[in-house]
Design a protein around this motif. Sequence first.
Motif, mmCIF file in Angstrom:
data_model
loop_
_atom_site.group_PDB
_atom_site.id
_atom_site.type_symbol
_atom_site.label_atom_id
_atom_site.label_comp_id
_atom_site.label_asym_id
_atom_site.label_seq_id
_atom_site.Cartn_x
_atom_site.Cartn_y
_atom_site.Cartn_z
ATOM 1 N N ILE A 1 0.861 -1.183 0.000
ATOM 2 C CA ILE A 1 0.000 0.000 0.000
ATOM 3 C C ILE A 1 0.894 1.229 0.000
ATOM 4 O O ILE A 1 1.707 1.413 0.919
ATOM 5 C CB ILE A 1 -0.938 0.032 1.234
ATOM 6 N N LEU A 2 0.746 2.062 -1.031
ATOM 7 C CA LEU A 2 1.531 3.293 -1.124
ATOM 8 C C LEU A 2 0.596 4.467 -0.861
ATOM 9 O O LEU A 2 -0.358 4.683 -1.628
ATOM 10 C CB LEU A 2 2.158 3.426 -2.506
ATOM 11 N N PRO A 3 0.821 5.219 0.221
ATOM 12 C CA PRO A 3 -0.069 6.339 0.573
ATOM 13 C C PRO A 3 0.131 7.517 -0.357
ATOM 14 O O PRO A 3 0.923 8.421 -0.089
ATOM 15 C CB PRO A 3 0.334 6.662 2.013
ATOM 16 N N SER A 4 -0.581 7.525 -1.463
ATOM 17 C CA SER A 4 -0.426 8.565 -2.470
ATOM 18 C C SER A 4 -0.756 9.941 -1.905
ATOM 19 O O SER A 4 -0.039 10.908 -2.135
ATOM 20 C CB SER A 4 -1.324 8.259 -3.667
ATOM 21 N N SER A 5 -1.868 10.035 -1.147
ATOM 22 C CA SER A 5 -2.269 11.284 -0.496
ATOM 23 C C SER A 5 -3.441 10.960 0.412
ATOM 24 O O SER A 5 -3.872 9.811 0.502
ATOM 25 C CB SER A 5 -2.680 12.346 -1.528
ATOM 26 N N ILE A 6 -3.997 11.981 1.076
ATOM 27 C CA ILE A 6 -5.176 11.754 1.913
ATOM 28 C C ILE A 6 -6.386 11.381 1.071
ATOM 29 O O ILE A 6 -7.397 10.925 1.611
ATOM 30 C CB ILE A 6 -5.503 13.003 2.763
ATOM 31 N N HIS A 7 -6.281 11.527 -0.251
ATOM 32 C CA HIS A 7 -7.425 11.275 -1.129
ATOM 33 C C HIS A 7 -7.469 9.851 -1.681
ATOM 34 O O HIS A 7 -8.551 9.351 -2.015
ATOM 35 C CB HIS A 7 -7.425 12.267 -2.293
ATOM 36 N N GLU A 8 -6.326 9.187 -1.795
ATOM 37 C CA GLU A 8 -6.316 7.837 -2.329
ATOM 38 C C GLU A 8 -5.017 7.131 -1.958
ATOM 39 O O GLU A 8 -4.054 7.772 -1.530
ATOM 40 C CB GLU A 8 -6.474 7.820 -3.851
ATOM 41 N N VAL A 9 -5.017 5.804 -2.114
ATOM 42 C CA VAL A 9 -3.796 5.027 -1.923
ATOM 43 C C VAL A 9 -3.599 4.161 -3.156
ATOM 44 O O VAL A 9 -4.553 3.839 -3.872
ATOM 45 C CB VAL A 9 -3.850 4.136 -0.660
ATOM 46 N N ILE A 10 -2.356 3.779 -3.402
ATOM 47 C CA ILE A 10 -2.030 2.902 -4.523
ATOM 48 C C ILE A 10 -1.728 1.512 -3.974
ATOM 49 O O ILE A 10 -0.961 1.365 -3.020
ATOM 50 C CB ILE A 10 -0.827 3.440 -5.316
ATOM 51 N N LEU A 11 -2.348 0.501 -4.579
ATOM 52 C CA LEU A 11 -2.113 -0.886 -4.201
ATOM 53 C C LEU A 11 -1.232 -1.525 -5.266
ATOM 54 O O LEU A 11 -1.527 -1.435 -6.463
ATOM 55 C CB LEU A 11 -3.435 -1.647 -4.092
ATOM 56 N N ALA A 12 -0.141 -2.155 -4.842
ATOM 57 C CA ALA A 12 0.791 -2.791 -5.772
ATOM 58 C C ALA A 12 0.912 -4.266 -5.429
ATOM 59 O O ALA A 12 1.227 -4.626 -4.288
ATOM 60 C CB ALA A 12 2.163 -2.109 -5.706
ATOM 61 N N LYS A 13 0.655 -5.124 -6.406
ATOM 62 C CA LYS A 13 0.764 -6.561 -6.173
ATOM 63 C C LYS A 13 2.167 -6.912 -5.687
ATOM 64 O O LYS A 13 3.157 -6.418 -6.230
ATOM 65 C CB LYS A 13 0.471 -7.326 -7.455
ATOM 66 N N ASP A 14 2.231 -7.748 -4.673
ATOM 67 C CA ASP A 14 3.527 -8.231 -4.186
ATOM 68 C C ASP A 14 3.941 -9.396 -5.081
ATOM 69 O O ASP A 14 3.684 -10.561 -4.790
ATOM 70 C CB ASP A 14 3.405 -8.683 -2.730
ATOM 71 N N ASN A 15 4.580 -9.044 -6.190
ATOM 72 C CA ASN A 15 4.932 -10.044 -7.190
ATOM 73 C C ASN A 15 6.347 -10.593 -7.021
ATOM 74 O O ASN A 15 6.849 -11.324 -7.876
ATOM 75 C CB ASN A 15 4.790 -9.454 -8.600
ATOM 76 N N GLY A 16 6.994 -10.212 -5.937
ATOM 77 C CA GLY A 16 8.347 -10.698 -5.679
ATOM 78 C C GLY A 16 9.440 -9.816 -6.234
ATOM 79 O O GLY A 16 10.625 -10.028 -5.942
ATOM 80 N N PHE A 17 9.049 -8.807 -7.031
ATOM 81 C CA PHE A 17 10.044 -7.920 -7.629
ATOM 82 C C PHE A 17 10.114 -6.563 -6.934
ATOM 83 O O PHE A 17 10.979 -5.744 -7.245
ATOM 84 C CB PHE A 17 9.740 -7.713 -9.118
ATOM 85 N N LEU A 18 9.163 -6.309 -6.023
ATOM 86 C CA LEU A 18 9.137 -5.027 -5.330
ATOM 87 C C LEU A 18 9.819 -5.163 -3.964
ATOM 88 O O LEU A 18 9.640 -6.171 -3.286
ATOM 89 C CB LEU A 18 7.690 -4.553 -5.146
ATOM 90 N N HIS A 19 10.567 -4.147 -3.569
ATOM 91 C CA HIS A 19 11.305 -4.188 -2.310
ATOM 92 C C HIS A 19 10.849 -3.055 -1.395
ATOM 93 O O HIS A 19 10.642 -1.919 -1.843
ATOM 94 C CB HIS A 19 12.808 -4.093 -2.564
ATOM 95 N N ALA A 20 10.695 -3.370 -0.119
ATOM 96 C CA ALA A 20 10.146 -2.427 0.852
ATOM 97 C C ALA A 20 10.918 -1.118 0.891
ATOM 98 O O ALA A 20 10.331 -0.035 0.874
ATOM 99 C CB ALA A 20 10.132 -3.073 2.241
ATOM 100 N N GLU A 21 12.238 -1.200 0.954
ATOM 101 C CA GLU A 21 13.044 0.012 1.073
ATOM 102 C C GLU A 21 12.885 0.912 -0.152
ATOM 103 O O GLU A 21 12.774 2.135 -0.029
ATOM 104 C CB GLU A 21 14.522 -0.355 1.264
#
Length: 343
Positions: free
Chosen positions: A237-257
Amino acid sequence: MTKEFENFADRVTDELIDRLQEDGYGHITVGVRSVETAGGSYEAVNVKLNGTEMAVSANLSKVYETYLSGMPMEEIAENLTHQISHTLAQMSRLDVSFITDYENVKDRLIVDLVSGNQSRNRLRDVPHGNIADMALVCKVMADPDDISKGTILINNSLLQQYGITPEQLQRDALGNAARIRPASIAPMSEVLHREPLGDDEFLFVASSPDAIHGAGVIAYPGFLDQAAQQLEGDFFILPSSIHEVILAKDNGFLHAEELTDLVQAVNQTEVAPEERLSDTAYHFDSREHVFEKAEQFAARKRRDRGKGSLLENLAEKSQRVSEEKVNRIERASTSKVKGGKEI
């Protein structure tokens, strides 16, 4: 706050009082307050109609920048007066007498997800729930059919009038918000009006139907599990702003940092300070049903892998010990047989 800014703020407040009184707003309180945000802080001028819950704020730090760029004080005061007077006029036309009766309030309750850092001072007087480093507050829609006409924040004073607990208020607000402003999850390509990616779509936008103060949908009952079903598993979950958030599938290629670095960079360059929600990326584990900071998720997974390796090592060691014990018994048995003794 510099001495120059203080002088500027004093001039602005004096001008606003005089000009707003000329517009018919004789009973007002005008002041300057600091607003803390996830990305810093700014000074706001606040105009409150005495004897009511109605107040209007404007970003004074941003106005000060225009002053330093050469805009005359006369023009600044005129623009601010017009902006505030127009908003107050709209609010004055609304009947907010219902706000003191909880039975009238219940069907207008919604939730708003805000930055815990930004709202730290205000939250002292506001019932709220904590979601990681964010805060969930409850508001009442002035017009039950149109959020753009304003909302009223539920503070401790109103809660005391209602005679209910903060927990009940939050339950009622979440349930009602999910009913009158249901959550929506749309592929990013659809939101940006681009060619659909089909099975390759991995970014989605979650918000309310009107995309106004819609980030709070992540707190709706069952939302995270429903999102996991739609995204077919874990997601960030990426907090885009107070208006919406972006959800990104955890496909194994994304890293928390990397995701947290991305959120911070976007906040600094693309999102207004008052609309920033958090500088942190989050993760939802659909199997464990855990919502947590992305870094915490990554650390938990590293610990789990470490435990797995330790257990494997212990199992291998135990197997070697068992095999060695059997070998010792066999050697002893052979030695005793050779010596003419039975086991």
